[in-house]
Design an enzyme around this catalytic site. Structure first.
Site, mmCIF file in Angstrom:
data_model
loop_
_atom_site.group_PDB
_atom_site.id
_atom_site.type_symbol
_atom_site.label_atom_id
_atom_site.label_comp_id
_atom_site.label_asym_id
_atom_site.label_seq_id
_atom_site.Cartn_x
_atom_site.Cartn_y
_atom_site.Cartn_z
ATOM 1 N N LYS A 10 0.837 -1.205 0.000
ATOM 2 C CA LYS A 10 0.000 0.000 0.000
ATOM 3 C C LYS A 10 0.874 1.257 0.000
ATOM 4 O O LYS A 10 2.087 1.177 0.214
ATOM 5 C CB LYS A 10 -0.924 -0.055 1.231
ATOM 6 C CG LYS A 10 -1.924 -1.231 1.182
ATOM 7 C CD LYS A 10 -2.796 -1.269 2.432
ATOM 8 C CE LYS A 10 -3.830 -2.381 2.355
ATOM 9 N NZ LYS A 10 -4.681 -2.434 3.572
ATOM 10 N N TYR A 50 -12.073 -2.900 -3.500
ATOM 11 C CA TYR A 50 -12.603 -3.069 -2.145
ATOM 12 C C TYR A 50 -14.142 -3.115 -2.124
ATOM 13 O O TYR A 50 -14.746 -2.777 -1.108
ATOM 14 C CB TYR A 50 -12.097 -1.935 -1.244
ATOM 15 C CG TYR A 50 -10.699 -2.178 -0.696
ATOM 16 C CD1 TYR A 50 -10.399 -3.326 0.042
ATOM 17 C CD2 TYR A 50 -9.680 -1.238 -0.869
ATOM 18 C CE1 TYR A 50 -9.130 -3.548 0.565
ATOM 19 C CE2 TYR A 50 -8.397 -1.457 -0.346
ATOM 20 C CZ TYR A 50 -8.140 -2.611 0.374
ATOM 21 O OH TYR A 50 -6.886 -2.827 0.901
ATOM 22 N N PHE A 58 -15.706 2.462 7.309
ATOM 23 C CA PHE A 58 -14.365 2.972 6.979
ATOM 24 C C PHE A 58 -14.096 3.012 5.466
ATOM 25 O O PHE A 58 -12.978 3.303 5.042
ATOM 26 C CB PHE A 58 -13.286 2.125 7.671
ATOM 27 C CG PHE A 58 -13.361 0.646 7.357
ATOM 28 C CD1 PHE A 58 -12.803 0.116 6.203
ATOM 29 C CD2 PHE A 58 -14.006 -0.230 8.234
ATOM 30 C CE1 PHE A 58 -12.870 -1.243 5.919
ATOM 31 C CE2 PHE A 58 -14.090 -1.597 7.957
ATOM 32 C CZ PHE A 58 -13.512 -2.103 6.794
ATOM 33 N N ARG A 86 -1.372 -14.613 3.882
ATOM 34 C CA ARG A 86 -2.002 -14.009 5.065
ATOM 35 C C ARG A 86 -1.145 -14.255 6.316
ATOM 36 O O ARG A 86 -1.047 -13.399 7.197
ATOM 37 C CB ARG A 86 -3.403 -14.600 5.293
ATOM 38 C CG ARG A 86 -4.382 -14.362 4.152
ATOM 39 C CD ARG A 86 -4.879 -12.949 4.067
ATOM 40 N NE ARG A 86 -5.656 -12.525 5.194
ATOM 41 C CZ ARG A 86 -6.356 -11.382 5.225
ATOM 42 N NH1 ARG A 86 -6.342 -10.563 4.175
ATOM 43 N NH2 ARG A 86 -7.035 -11.027 6.280
ATOM 44 N N THR A 92 -5.002 -7.971 10.539
ATOM 45 C CA THR A 92 -5.397 -6.695 9.907
ATOM 46 C C THR A 92 -4.956 -5.492 10.735
ATOM 47 O O THR A 92 -4.454 -4.505 10.199
ATOM 48 C CB THR A 92 -6.942 -6.663 9.741
ATOM 49 O OG1 THR A 92 -7.336 -7.763 8.922
ATOM 50 C CG2 THR A 92 -7.401 -5.351 9.110
ATOM 51 N N ARG A 103 3.072 -6.851 9.062
ATOM 52 C CA ARG A 103 2.378 -5.797 9.826
ATOM 53 C C ARG A 103 2.904 -5.714 11.262
ATOM 54 O O ARG A 103 3.012 -4.628 11.831
ATOM 55 C CB ARG A 103 0.873 -6.050 9.814
ATOM 56 C CG ARG A 103 0.221 -5.765 8.452
ATOM 57 C CD ARG A 103 -1.175 -6.317 8.371
ATOM 58 N NE ARG A 103 -1.887 -5.937 7.151
ATOM 59 C CZ ARG A 103 -3.020 -6.501 6.748
ATOM 60 N NH1 ARG A 103 -3.573 -7.463 7.472
ATOM 61 N NH2 ARG A 103 -3.611 -6.109 5.641
ATOM 62 N N ASN A 123 -1.821 -0.218 7.218
ATOM 63 C CA ASN A 123 -1.237 -1.491 7.642
ATOM 64 C C ASN A 123 -0.366 -2.105 6.544
ATOM 65 O O ASN A 123 -0.207 -3.315 6.472
ATOM 66 C CB ASN A 123 -2.341 -2.450 8.102
ATOM 67 C CG ASN A 123 -3.405 -2.653 7.038
ATOM 68 O OD1 ASN A 123 -3.274 -2.146 5.929
ATOM 69 N ND2 ASN A 123 -4.442 -3.396 7.361
ATOM 70 N N HIS A 126 -1.776 -5.478 1.465
ATOM 71 C CA HIS A 126 -3.014 -6.234 1.252
ATOM 72 C C HIS A 126 -2.640 -7.630 0.784
ATOM 73 O O HIS A 126 -1.701 -7.788 0.007
ATOM 74 C CB HIS A 126 -3.861 -5.562 0.163
ATOM 75 C CG HIS A 126 -4.953 -6.438 -0.373
ATOM 76 N ND1 HIS A 126 -6.187 -6.531 0.235
ATOM 77 C CD2 HIS A 126 -4.989 -7.285 -1.431
ATOM 78 C CE1 HIS A 126 -6.938 -7.395 -0.443
ATOM 79 N NE2 HIS A 126 -6.236 -7.871 -1.461
ATOM 80 N N GLU A 137 -9.416 -10.809 -7.684
ATOM 81 C CA GLU A 137 -8.481 -9.679 -7.619
ATOM 82 C C GLU A 137 -7.373 -9.784 -8.664
ATOM 83 O O GLU A 137 -6.976 -8.784 -9.259
ATOM 84 C CB GLU A 137 -7.872 -9.599 -6.210
ATOM 85 C CG GLU A 137 -8.889 -9.179 -5.163
ATOM 86 C CD GLU A 137 -8.346 -9.189 -3.740
ATOM 87 O OE1 GLU A 137 -9.089 -8.762 -2.843
ATOM 88 O OE2 GLU A 137 -7.198 -9.630 -3.522
#
Ligand code: UDP
Ligand code: MG
Length: 159
Positions: A10, A50, A58, A86, A92, A103, A123, A126, A137
């Site tokens: 990000k 998203y 949010f 993940r 998250t 993260r 964070n 993704h 995606e």
């Protein structure tokens, strides 16, 4: 069991010069890069990426955050690639992400804190949440021609 997953560094990760460090973690785990690009996405594309969160409180802040600078998107391939990505990324909310995860090692704020400040939760990264999300995606972010099939040494020793 060999899957592909989509990972996005990000804008906060790019601006903090963490691109190399983050990619290295996926390579170290033996996950194969099969596509990669740097792109500054617009509002419409962000909303599409998203779309599952469009009703969340949010959503607006998240779209603002993901469009505030360029991102680096890559597709990885490997055994259980979705779950493995993940696992490397962590929870998250960085304040809950274990040390050793991306993260957990490079951020510490919470989603609650970000919400209070009226900001998207920074964070760093993704990673697709499920096999279906990954397929959708990857189709959104990459054309067929931008995805590559080749062999790595990991396929002999790790896969
Ligand atoms: N997010 C946020 N506030 C929240 C929850 C999530 O800004 O309260 C942002 C955060 O950047 C997160 C993204 O929305 O990474 C997508 O949320 P999701 O629950 O899908 O988390 P992820 O799959 O990225 O771990
Ligand atoms: Mg998600």
């Amino acid at each position: 069991m060999i899957e592909r997953s989509l990972v996005i560094i990000k804008p906060d990760g790019v601006e903090r010069s963490l691109v190399g460090e983050i990619i290295k973690r996926f390579e170290n785990a033996g996950l194969k890069l099969v596509g990669m690009k740097m792109v500054w996405i617009g509002k419409k594309f962000a909303e599409e990426h998203y779309h599952a969160h469009s009703k969340k409180p949010f959503f607006k802040e998240l779209v603002e955050f993901i469009t505030e600078g360029p991102v680096v998107a890559f597709a990885i391939e490997g055994v259980h690639a979705v779950d493995n990505a993940r696992r490397l990324v962590g929870d998250t909310s960085p304040h809950r992400a274990a040390p050793g995860t991306i993260r957990g090692d490079f951020a510490h704020l919470s989603m609650e804190y970000a919400s209070k400040k009226g900001l998207g939760g920074k964070n760093l990264i993704h990673a697709s949440g499920s096999k279906n999300e990954a397929d959708e995606e990857i189709r959104l972010w990459f054309t067929k021609e931008e995805l590559h099939s080749y062999s790595t040494v990991h396929e002999k020793h790790v896969f």
